[in-house]
Scaffold this motif. Structure first.
Motif, short mmCIF file in Angstrom:
data_model
loop_
_atom_site.label_atom_id
_atom_site.label_comp_id
_atom_site.label_asym_id
_atom_site.label_seq_id
_atom_site.Cartn_x
_atom_site.Cartn_y
_atom_site.Cartn_z
N ALA A 1 0.65 -0.58 -0.03
CA ALA A 1 0.13 -0.46 0.16
C ALA A 1 0.33 1.80 -0.03
O ALA A 1 1.68 1.61 0.47
N PRO A 2 0.24 2.11 -0.92
CA PRO A 2 1.16 3.71 -0.73
C PRO A 2 0.79 3.93 1.17
O PRO A 2 -0.27 4.34 1.02
N VAL A 3 1.75 4.88 1.08
CA VAL A 3 1.78 5.30 2.44
C VAL A 3 2.87 6.32 2.34
O VAL A 3 4.24 6.80 1.75
N LEU A 4 2.09 7.48 3.89
CA LEU A 4 2.80 9.02 3.63
C LEU A 4 2.84 8.75 5.29
O LEU A 4 1.68 8.99 6.07
N ALA A 5 3.41 8.31 5.98
CA ALA A 5 3.58 8.91 7.54
C ALA A 5 4.01 10.54 8.23
O ALA A 5 5.00 10.93 7.31
N VAL A 6 3.04 10.62 8.67
CA VAL A 6 3.64 11.70 9.37
C VAL A 6 4.27 12.31 10.97
O VAL A 6 2.93 10.67 12.09
N ASP A 7 5.09 12.31 11.56
CA ASP A 7 5.29 11.90 12.65
C ASP A 7 4.47 13.90 13.40
O ASP A 7 5.01 15.00 13.13
N ALA A 8 3.68 13.92 14.21
CA ALA A 8 2.76 14.72 14.55
C ALA A 8 3.20 15.26 16.15
O ALA A 8 2.29 15.72 16.46
N ASP A 9 3.84 14.52 17.10
CA ASP A 9 3.75 14.09 18.13
C ASP A 9 4.99 14.98 18.79
O ASP A 9 5.78 14.61 17.73
N ILE A 10 4.82 15.88 20.09
CA ILE A 10 5.77 16.76 20.67
C ILE A 10 6.89 15.54 20.64
O ILE A 10 8.01 16.72 20.43
N ASN A 11 6.87 15.32 21.09
CA ASN A 11 8.21 13.77 21.03
C ASN A 11 8.33 12.83 19.92
O ASN A 11 8.07 12.06 19.39
N GLN A 12 9.55 13.65 19.16
CA GLN A 12 10.04 13.16 17.74
C GLN A 12 10.32 11.92 17.72
O GLN A 12 11.11 11.95 17.41
N HIS A 13 9.63 10.61 17.92
CA HIS A 13 10.23 9.32 17.66
C HIS A 13 9.59 8.50 16.94
O HIS A 13 10.76 7.19 16.75
N LEU A 14 9.17 8.88 15.67
CA LEU A 14 8.46 7.47 14.80
C LEU A 14 9.43 7.18 13.42
O LEU A 14 9.58 6.44 13.41
N SER A 15 10.14 8.38 13.71
CA SER A 15 11.36 7.90 12.74
C SER A 15 12.36 7.03 13.02
O SER A 15 13.49 6.09 12.28
N ALA A 16 12.77 7.38 14.26
CA ALA A 16 13.48 5.47 14.79
C ALA A 16 12.92 3.81 15.00
O ALA A 16 13.99 3.76 14.79
N ALA A 17 11.73 4.36 15.63
CA ALA A 17 10.53 3.58 14.84
C ALA A 17 11.03 3.08 13.68
O ALA A 17 10.77 1.57 13.59
N LEU A 18 10.83 4.17 12.80
CA LEU A 18 11.46 3.56 11.14
C LEU A 18 12.76 2.65 11.13
O LEU A 18 12.84 2.30 9.73
N GLY A 19 13.44 3.05 11.58
CA GLY A 19 14.81 2.66 11.63
C GLY A 19 15.28 3.34 11.40
O GLY A 19 16.81 3.09 11.18
N LEU A 20 15.37 4.62 11.52
CA LEU A 20 16.38 5.59 10.62
C LEU A 20 17.18 5.97 12.36
O LEU A 20 16.98 5.87 13.43
N ASP A 21 18.74 5.86 12.23
CA ASP A 21 19.41 6.66 13.25
C ASP A 21 19.43 7.71 13.70
O ASP A 21 18.42 8.67 12.89
#
Length: 329
Positions: free
Chosen positions: A29-49
């Motif tokens: 499925a095509p996905v656009l993910a958006v981190d709109a939390d004050i604590n920006q942790h989504l990128s790390a949970a997706l594997g970014l260092d």
């Protein structure tokens, strides 16, 4: 379709957001993910260092570009400077599609490679030193709300937004921008309290809400959630060795996620896809206008020096047909 993950801080909503994004990608499925939390942790949970996460562009830093692009040739908007986070689209506005290239994505989104494909990731950006003591975090998520107001998505496309914790989601009208909201709740009284508060606030706006029980260890935990939440409880998730490895920065391939947790994620996708036929574009547009007029009267008119009610195109209803006729450049 547009999906939000909400819940008490520490409930695991960012982790479940990332698992759901990985699951959708595995299902092509095509996905656009958006981190709109004050604590920006989504990128790390997706594997970014840490370095890659820090290099992600903050949407708020590109707000002038976003406004200028979305304004298009809409004659009701005199200038990009008069646009606020709730400004609705009208005839002449440019709209966003999930699986396209445009200047907004070029500036604000980055491609992230997962085990089973690629997604686009956008982030509001963290609090900076200059924000401390003088800025409200909700001023940062205004760029997300403006983009969602101008985004037209289809039934097999997904926008997944990791929202700010608890009832802070209600500080703007963004909570009405979703086809389905997943509230992540642990088997605790505090988590159930957040659920009840969220449901009460959302009741008058027709927000579709389902609860995902997280950190459920035994039959007693499950019974507690069933008793306290009832039919809103969609599915539960238990301990995951895969998630523990991911949190240490060493996740195995996603296909090795426990079978019961894969089934839980499929239940989320099924519920999301079942919700899409209920989308009412007229109600969606009406709620958009409602919050715009409310913000205009409260602070927008004074801040911009313009009558922002005049930005509303009374005969315009957002929908897929609008994207077909919207100007591309």
């Amino acid at each position: 379709m547009k999906i939000a993950f909400v819940g008490k801080g520490g409930s695991g909503k960012t982790t479940l957001s990332s698992l759901f994004i990985r699951h959708l990608t595995a299902n092509e499925a095509p996905v656009l993910a958006v981190d709109a939390d004050i604590n920006q942790h989504l990128s790390a949970a997706l594997g970014l260092d840490d370095e890659a996460s820090a290099a992600l562009p903050a949407m708020g830093a590109h707000l002038p570009l976003i406004k200028d692009y979305l304004r298009g040739s809409n004659p009701r908007i005199s200038s990009p400077e008069t646009m606020i986070k709730t400004t609705p689209p009208g005839r002449g506005s440019r709209l966003l599609r999930i699986d396209e290239d445009n200047p907004v994505y070029a500036a604000c989104a980055r491609r992230v490679t997962l085990d089973d494909g690629e997604i686009r990731l956008m982030v509001t950006g963290p609090f900076t030193e200059s924000d401390l003591g003088v800025a409200c975090y909700h001023s940062k998520v205004g760029a997300v709300e403006l983009c969602l107001n101008h985004l037209v998505d289809g039934p097999e496309e997904f926008v997944v937004v990791d929202m700010t914790a608890g009832s802070d989601s209600f500080a703007s009208g963004m909570f009405t921008r979703f086809d389905l909201t997943f509230l992540v709740a642990e088997p605790t009284r505090k988590a159930v309290s957040v659920y009840r508060q969220y449901k009460e606030y959302a009741r008058d706006f027709g927000v579709a809400l389902k609860v995902v029980g997280n950190k459920v260890r035994d039959a007693d935990d499950l019974a507690f959630l069933r008793t306290e939440i009832g039919d809103d409880l969609l599915v539960t998730v238990g301990h995951s060795d895969w998630v523990r490895a991911m949190e240490k920065g060493r996740p195995p391939r996603f296909e090795l996620l426990e079978a019961e947790n894969r089934l839980a994620l499929q239940s989320l996708q099924d519920a999301a896809e079942d919700s899409y036929p209920d989308r009412d574009w007229e109600r969606y547009t009406r709620q958009m206008v409602h919050f715009h007029l409310k913000n205009a009267e409260s602070w927008g008119n004074e801040k911009t020096g313009a009558d922002l009610a005049a930005q509303v195109d009374p005969s315009y209803v957002l929908g897929e047909r609008c994207a077909e006729v919207a100007p591309a450049s």
